[in-house]
Design an enzyme around this catalytic site. Structure first.
Site, PDB file in Angstrom:
ATOM      1  N   GLU A 184       0.474  -2.874   5.881  1.00 31.66           N
ATOM      2  CA  GLU A 184      -0.052  -1.567   5.528  1.00 31.66           C
ATOM      3  C   GLU A 184      -0.688  -1.007   6.791  1.00 31.66           C
ATOM      4  OE1 GLU A 184      -3.235   0.576   2.497  1.00 31.66           O
ATOM      5  OE2 GLU A 184      -3.741  -1.289   3.509  1.00 31.66           O
TER       6      GLU A 184
ATOM      7  N   ASP B   2      -3.060  -6.363   4.125  1.00 31.89           N
ATOM      8  CA  ASP B   2      -3.872  -5.188   3.832  1.00 31.89           C
ATOM      9  C   ASP B   2      -4.522  -4.622   5.088  1.00 31.89           C
ATOM     10  OD1 ASP B   2      -5.237  -3.401   1.937  1.00 31.89           O
ATOM     11  OD2 ASP B   2      -7.051  -4.516   2.471  1.00 31.89           O
TER      12      ASP B   2
END
Length: 544
Positions: free
Chosen positions: A243, A202
């Site tokens: 990401e 993330d």
């Protein structure tokens, strides 16, 4: 053996949130037992990799991305035993599993932070980033400008400010601290031992930001290589999916020399694709592909249409964003984060136009790289703009026209999120059961698309080339691998046209997939396309 170790080069990834996918016990919350019940459905659809959103214990301030315990399962969703059973069943179905690695921050309720705020001498104090006099010129660093006005928050117990790029309930971890790095390695190893095939990491750019820490940028970036080395030594075929919504010139930070992230979300191409769809012109896609750097051979791009967050348009110019808003999100309620993105699913953005929906997913599956589907994409699920922020695209999966769309037997008010129960995208009309009965449904079309894509390894492995079409509205490209070539042609406009591809006359085009039964291209390689038409071909030699 080499291909097995780099399975991600040609995967079909499906993203879901356990709590909104299937509820097995009627408490209104999806769970791992419910997911196990639906693995046959996913396998039958042709999915060979699942990406699970965070399922850890969490106060759920940020959809589970505020983690309280990295070594457990949210009790609403099941137990570690349920997770292990799920992993066994997924393995039996030939499905890889990626889970979210959320280590750029924790929840404010995590024991590490609780110890850090109450005891200055605790080792956990240095797990986070503190300042007694933080800088004030940090507005551009705020991820959620609608909710926060600074990336620093004063804590009364700690008598200092702590750093948080996201919500103030999510204090940033100090990656410069070797003990934090060791904790992250332990987390990775724990879940690898339970069978996962890797991690979607993330917000990676925020993981390696040097704000407030005693380290140089290159030292922080080196941790990406450390993570990859640790991962690969324990499981050779495991992957890290980053990401990282960055410009093409910065992607080398994340891919490295093939020694960092295995895969990156292709945010840049995604945003240019929507600009192309809004303009009905191919140039933004062409320019985006030409702007992307050559990546290491074993690395891969993950292409997507929509995922669990907003459609982020931050890499576009203001005028370009406005073009997209005017076509796909003309009302302010459809936009999010001060005009930075769109909080809609694809079908409502296209006014339910099946032609444009098919065109976009055909484009997604044929672009160089591999495709990502978000749960419900395959049946054309809509959104609920009455819900706040990103929740508009996080409604429960619609399985049938029965109670709560077949998601749960609980009372509707107990659902983790409200079902879409009214309008064109209500579960009463848009659901898996109805779609499976209808031979012309989007679901059955998607099933064919996935089967064709899995026969075209060139799209994941091959070298791509943009083909001249002579029509500004038509995007055509080829992918070649192992002396085999696939060509995909997409008409982005609402008018029909014909193009002639300049190809070697000793080859012919063999139709693989398309929106209509077209005439077979002749020796001139002339290709007819309806409005929003698409066609895939295999290039075959003419036998003497």
């Amino acid at each position: 053996m080499i291909m097995q170790n780099i399975w991600h080069k040609n995967a079909i990834i499906y993203s879901l949130d356990v709590e909104t996918f299937m509820d097995s016990n009627g408490d209104g919350v999806g769970d791992f037992q419910g997911l196990i019940e639906r693995l046959d459905y996913l396998s039958g659809l042709g999915i060979n990799c699942l990406w699970l959103l965070p399922f850890y214990p969490s106060p759920n301030r940020d959809n589970g991305y505020d983690v309280m315990d990295y070594y457990n399962v949210d009790p609403r969703l099941g137990t570690l035993g349920d997770f292990v059973e799920f992993m066994d069943r997924a393995r039996e179905q030939g499905i890889h599993v990626l889970i979210d690695l959320v280590v750029n921050h924790t929840s404010i309720e995590h024991p590490w932070f609780q110890a850090a705020r109450t005891d200055k001498n605790s080792k956990y104090r240095h797990y986070y980033v503190w300042s007694e006099n933080p800088p004030q010129d940090d507005v551009e660093e705020i991820v959620f400008p609608h909710a926060e006005d600074s990336i620093w928050e004063y804590d009364q117990q700690a008598e200092a400010y702590y750093l948080h790029h996201f919500y103030k309930e999510q204090p940033d971890l100090n990656i410069a601290n070797s003990e934090v790095r060791e904790e992250i390695r332990k987390i990775i190893n724990f879940w690898l031992q339970l069978g996962v095939s890797g991690f979607r990491v993330d917000a990676v750019p925020y993981l390696i930001k040097e704000i407030g820490v005693q380290a140089e940028r290159h030292e922080l970036e080196s941790f990406l290589s450390e993570m990859r080395e640790f991962l690969s030594l324990r499981r050779a075929d495991a992957v890290l999916l980053a990401e990282a919504n960055v410009s093409p010139d910065l992607t080398c930070v994340y891919f490295g020399q093939g020694d960092r992230m295995n895969m990156l979300f292709n945010f840049y191409l995604n945003q240019q694709m929507f600009l192309a769809l809004a303009r009905q012109e191919a140039n933004p896609i062409i320019d985006a592909l030409k702007s992307l750097p050559k990546i290491p051979k074993q690395a891969q791009w993950l292409n997507f249409v929509r995922h669990h967050d907003e459609l982020n348009l931050n890499q576009l110019e203001n005028t370009q964003r406005e073009e997209i808003f005017q076509v796909f999100a003309p009302e302010e309620a459809m936009q999010i984060y001060k005009g930075r993105g769109i909080r809609r699913r694809l079908p409502p953005m296209f006014g339910g136009d099946r032609r444009r929906i098919e065109l976009t997913y055909s484009l997604l599956f044929s672009l160089p790289g591999i495709p990502l589907l978000r749960y419900g994409d395959e049946i054309g699920m809509g959104d609920d703009l009455s819900l706040s922020d990103r929740d508009s695209v996080r409604t429960p999966m619609q399985w049938s026209s029965g109670q709560n769309g077949g998601f749960s037997t609980s009372d509707p008010e107990k659902l983790t999120q409200p079902m879409i129960s009214q309008g064109e995208y209500s579960y009463k009309s848009v659901n898996v059961a109805a779609s499976q009965r209808d031979p012309n449904s989007l679901l059955n079309w998607m099933d064919r698309l996935i089967r064709i894509r899995k026969q075209c390894s060139e799209l994941g492995w091959g070298n791509w080339q943009i083909l001249d079409t002579g029509e500004p509205c038509v995007f055509a490209h080829s992918c070649e691998w192992n002396n085999k070539t696939v060509i995909a042609v997409h008409n982005l406009a609402d008018k029909s046209c014909s193009i002639a591809l300049k190809l070697d006359g000793s080859y012919y085009l063999d139709d693989l997939f398309g929106d209509h039964q077209y005439e077979v291209p002749g020796e001139s390689h002339t290709i007819s396309l309806e409005a929003y038409g698409y066609r895939w071909f295999r290039l075959n030699p003419i036998k003497p």
